[in-house]
Scaffold this active site. Structure first.
Site, PDB file in Angstrom:
ATOM      1  N   SER A 172       4.337   8.815   9.085  1.00  0.00           N
ATOM      2  CA  SER A 172       4.211   7.380   8.919  1.00  0.00           C
ATOM      3  C   SER A 172       5.536   6.741   8.491  1.00  0.00           C
ATOM      4  CB  SER A 172       3.079   7.093   7.943  1.00  0.00           C
ATOM      5  OG  SER A 172       2.533   5.847   8.245  1.00  0.00           O
TER       6      SER A 172
ATOM      7  N   HIS B 253      -5.400   8.373   9.999  1.00  0.00           N
ATOM      8  CA  HIS B 253      -3.970   8.333   9.703  1.00  0.00           C
ATOM      9  C   HIS B 253      -3.657   9.357   8.607  1.00  0.00           C
ATOM     10  CE1 HIS B 253      -0.090   6.307   9.211  1.00  0.00           C
ATOM     11  NE2 HIS B 253      -0.295   6.252   7.906  1.00  0.00           N
TER      12      HIS B 253
HETATM   13  C1  GCU Z   1       1.389   0.993   6.295  1.00  0.00           C
HETATM   14  C2  GCU Z   1       2.477   0.421   7.161  1.00  0.00           C
HETATM   15  C3  GCU Z   1       2.898   1.394   8.246  1.00  0.00           C
HETATM   16  C4  GCU Z   1       3.212   2.732   7.645  1.00  0.00           C
HETATM   17  C5  GCU Z   1       2.055   3.216   6.801  1.00  0.00           C
HETATM   18  C6  GCU Z   1       2.303   4.534   6.061  1.00  0.00           C
HETATM   19  O1  GCU Z   1       0.203   1.079   7.020  1.00  0.00           O
HETATM   20  O2  GCU Z   1       2.037  -0.797   7.688  1.00  0.00           O
HETATM   21  O3  GCU Z   1       4.024   0.902   8.956  1.00  0.00           O
HETATM   22  O4  GCU Z   1       3.544   3.643   8.653  1.00  0.00           O
HETATM   23  O5  GCU Z   1       1.760   2.256   5.819  1.00  0.00           O
HETATM   24  O6  GCU Z   1       3.446   4.826   5.711  1.00  0.00           O
HETATM   25  O7  GCU Z   1       1.331   5.262   5.816  1.00  0.00           O
END
Ligand code: GCU
Length: 383
Positions: A223, A365
């Site tokens: 992420s 995620h």
């Molecule tokens: C949020 C953010 C993302 C990122 C994520 C993470 O959702 O909007 O861009 O990748 O956090 O780091 O888990």
């Protein structure tokens, strides 16, 4: 009222493939001066540096390479970790510049019964430090160290907050103390740049540890950490392989699709991640001189593995696949054929092969043992 409706729709998130606007990506293989790039030499001498600079200036900021000195200290070790299967090393990497310093705390396990120097997976840890517990009381799929050791590879991690706390008010308390001029510049590095910078300093350390093969360092990020792993590997060609997991917007997904998270949103929620210039592209993706397929192309000819999770539409799994497909033409300059299919593979049908690997894991995620198992498959398949 009409204006208000327009404003709200312009920032609303789209999750409908049918509503992806028509878009034209900036060309990979045409220089700013309009010349076609037909050879690897021209890519490396002209186009690659041009694109790198565009990412620096418009998104991630400069990557300062100068520092006064660096020191590596073994703080704790155990030759009989993991029931004798691995050697634990906890190393402090201290970097000095202008009488200021940062300390990066590296946790690492080296396999005892595998060939050395060993390839190493290094995770840019953006979650809790317990995920990389050196005592192994806590075990986590986010960093399944035993599994990597059993596969014969070393596994390492460092935490992003050693470089730049992930907070808009405190991110300057780290690397940016060493490079205060970065805070003045509109193309200055911020948190994501600082994390990528940290990965390169850990790479400096690997070059000095006889247990590690510095030519086989795989940088892994999830992420926001996956945005940093991409930028680290784009900047620093010593990284042999890049893994970017669920990195989404300003990671491996195409911005122009405007699917899931958008630039306005990321710059608003996380103003401390990217440089000041990036704010110009809020709700204005088509004006960006780059898109994320170009970041992936900067990693060529080295293997890149991008992954997604089926329920994580925020990170645009399809937009990630399409970015990889677009980058294929640069790998082709090196005579490399990608093994990716023409269309996104089914959920849980990984394509873990060099040079461009992809999968869309079923679920949320996250970074899991399933993902790591496939990263290992990629690294195995290229040896
Ligand atoms: C949020 C953010 C993302 C990122 C994520 C993470 O959702 O909007 O861009 O990748 O956090 O780091 O888990």
């Amino acid at each position: 009222l009409l204006l208000l409706i327009c404003l709200t729709t312009s920032v609303a998130q789209n999750y409908d493939e049918a509503k992806v606007p028509a878009y034209v990506l900036p060309p990979l293989l045409k220089t700013t001066a309009g010349q076609e790039v037909k050879s690897k030499k021209m890519w490396e001498d002209v186009r690659r540096p041009e694109i790198l600079r565009l990412f620096e200036d418009n998104i991630y900021g400069q990557m300062p390479k100068d520092y006064d000195s660096i020191r590596y200290t073994l703080k704790n070790g155990d030759r009989a970790a993991m029931n004798g299967k691995a050697t634990l090393k906890e190393v402090a990497v201290q970097v000095y510049r202008n009488r200021k310093s940062v300390q990066i705390n590296v946790v690492m396990f080296v396999p005892n019964h595998a060939k050395k120097p060993a390839p190493v997976f290094v995770l840019i840890n953006n979650r809790g430090r317990e995920n990389t517990d050196p005592t192994r009381k806590v075990k986590s799929g986010f960093w399944p160290a035993e599994m990597v050791i059993d596969s014969g590879y070393a596994v390492a991690a460092f935490h992003v907050s050693d470089l730049a706390p992930d907070n808009k008010d405190t991110f300057i308390n780290g690397v940016l103390q060493l490079y205060p001029e970065q805070l003045e510049a509109d193309n200055g590095m911020k948190a994501i740049g600082a994390w990528a910078w940290g990965a390169s300093r850990v790479m400096d350390y690997f070059e000095n540890d006889k247990d590690i093969d510095p030519k086989n360092v795989i940088v892994v990020g999830h992420s926001r950490g996956g945005k940093a792993s991409l930028w680290a590997a784009a900047q620093d060609q010593r990284f042999a392989v890049c893994v970017t997991n669920c990195s989404g917007n300003t990671g491996a997904a195409l911005a122009r699709r405007q699917f899931g998270e958008r630039i306005t949103r990321i710059n608003t929620t996380f103003p401390h991640w990217f440089n000041n210039n990036y704010k110009k592209f809020n709700a204005n993706e088509n004006q960006l001189p780059v898109d994320q397929h170009m970041l992936i192309a900067l990693i060529a000819p080295r293997p890149l593995y991008a992954t997604n999770a089926s329920k994580d539409l925020w990170a645009d799994p399809t937009g990630t696949f399409l970015a990889l497909k677009k980058a294929e033409e640069v790998y082709a300059l090196y005579g490399m054929r990608s093994k990716l299919p023409a269309n996104p593979p089914a959920i849980n049908a990984p394509v873990p092969y060099a040079p461009l690997a992809y999968h869309n894991r079923e679920g949320e995620h996250d970074l899991t043992a399933y993902d790591w198992g496939n990263f290992i498959r990629l690294v195995r398949s290229r040896r």
